[in-house]
Design a protein around this motif. Structure first.
Motif, PDB file in Angstrom:
ATOM      1  N   CYS A  21       0.835  -1.192   0.000  1.00  0.00           N
ATOM      2  CA  CYS A  21       0.000   0.000   0.000  1.00  0.00           C
ATOM      3  C   CYS A  21       0.877   1.252   0.000  1.00  0.00           C
TER       4      CYS A  21
ATOM      5  N   HIS B 261      -9.445  -3.092  -5.814  1.00  0.00           N
ATOM      6  CA  HIS B 261      -8.827  -2.411  -4.674  1.00  0.00           C
ATOM      7  C   HIS B 261      -8.447  -0.978  -5.052  1.00  0.00           C
TER       8      HIS B 261
ATOM      9  N   SER C 227      -9.779   0.969  -7.276  1.00  0.00           N
ATOM     10  CA  SER C 227     -10.939   1.814  -7.567  1.00  0.00           C
ATOM     11  C   SER C 227     -11.556   2.429  -6.318  1.00  0.00           C
ATOM     12  N   GLY C 228     -11.355   1.781  -5.175  1.00  0.00           N
ATOM     13  CA  GLY C 228     -11.974   2.278  -3.946  1.00  0.00           C
ATOM     14  C   GLY C 228     -13.470   2.016  -3.909  1.00  0.00           C
ATOM     15  N   SER C 229     -13.967   1.197  -4.832  1.00  0.00           N
ATOM     16  CA  SER C 229     -15.402   0.900  -4.892  1.00  0.00           C
ATOM     17  C   SER C 229     -15.793  -0.065  -3.775  1.00  0.00           C
TER      18      SER C 229
ATOM     19  N   GLY D  45     -13.862  -3.329  -3.424  1.00  0.00           N
ATOM     20  CA  GLY D  45     -12.535  -3.356  -2.819  1.00  0.00           C
ATOM     21  C   GLY D  45     -12.653  -3.655  -1.333  1.00  0.00           C
TER      22      GLY D  45
ATOM     23  N   LYS E 262     -12.213  -3.147   2.706  1.00  0.00           N
ATOM     24  CA  LYS E 262     -12.314  -1.990   3.607  1.00  0.00           C
ATOM     25  C   LYS E 262     -10.919  -1.419   3.888  1.00  0.00           C
TER      26      LYS E 262
ATOM     27  N   THR F  67      -8.179  -1.445   2.054  1.00  0.00           N
ATOM     28  CA  THR F  67      -7.549  -0.730   0.943  1.00  0.00           C
ATOM     29  C   THR F  67      -8.262   0.574   0.595  1.00  0.00           C
ATOM     30  N   LYS F  68      -9.406   0.812   1.190  1.00  0.00           N
ATOM     31  CA  LYS F  68     -10.064   2.108   1.004  1.00  0.00           C
ATOM     32  C   LYS F  68      -9.309   3.198   1.775  1.00  0.00           C
ATOM     33  N   THR F  69      -8.762   2.844   2.923  1.00  0.00           N
ATOM     34  CA  THR F  69      -8.019   3.810   3.737  1.00  0.00           C
ATOM     35  C   THR F  69      -6.500   3.676   3.577  1.00  0.00           C
TER      36      THR F  69
ATOM     37  N   PRO G 123      -4.608   2.906   0.284  1.00  0.00           N
ATOM     38  CA  PRO G 123      -4.636   2.575  -1.148  1.00  0.00           C
ATOM     39  C   PRO G 123      -3.452   1.716  -1.585  1.00  0.00           C
TER      40      PRO G 123
END
Length: 109
Positions: free
Chosen positions: A12, A32, A34-36, A39, A41, A43-45, A47
């Motif tokens: 990350c 991951h 895309s943040g969609s 992905g 949780k 990898t949303k915070t 990346p």
């Protein structure tokens, strides 16, 4: 014949490492990134920056067990596996390591 499962480590942007499983590493990495909602949780915070290591597992059960074990390694151990993924059995001692092989991204594609 069913699709193989892959276990992967993502590096990350903050330097952390994330472990996951999938049947398609490139698709999962894109999810991951895309943040969609598809992905993770984490990898949303945190990346993802790159795919650091990939292993092919014989089936979903083996992949899930390996993922769990990777998640419980220290950061230093995960870093060593990123450099030398073929040494997995030295860090993850389990009956399942014989059912897992180190693969390149070309093989995991």
């Amino acid at each position: 014949m069913s699709k193989p499962y892959f276990v992967y480590l993502l590096r990350c942007t903050d330097g952390s490492l994330y472990a996951g499983i999938t049947t398609d590493v490139e698709r999962r990495f894109a999810e991951h990134l895309s943040g969609s909602a598809k992905g993770a949780k984490y990898t949303k915070t945190h990346p993802p920056k790159e795919i650091a290591a990939v292993w092919q597992a014989e089936n979903r059960s083996v992949a899930s067990k390996l993922e769990w074990r990777l998640k419980h390694l220290t950061k230093a151990q995960k870093e060593l596996l990123c450099k030398e993924p073929e040494r997995l059995s030295e860090y993850v001692r389990t009956e399942t390591t014989g059912l897992v092989k180190c693969v390149s991204m070309n093989e995991a594609g």
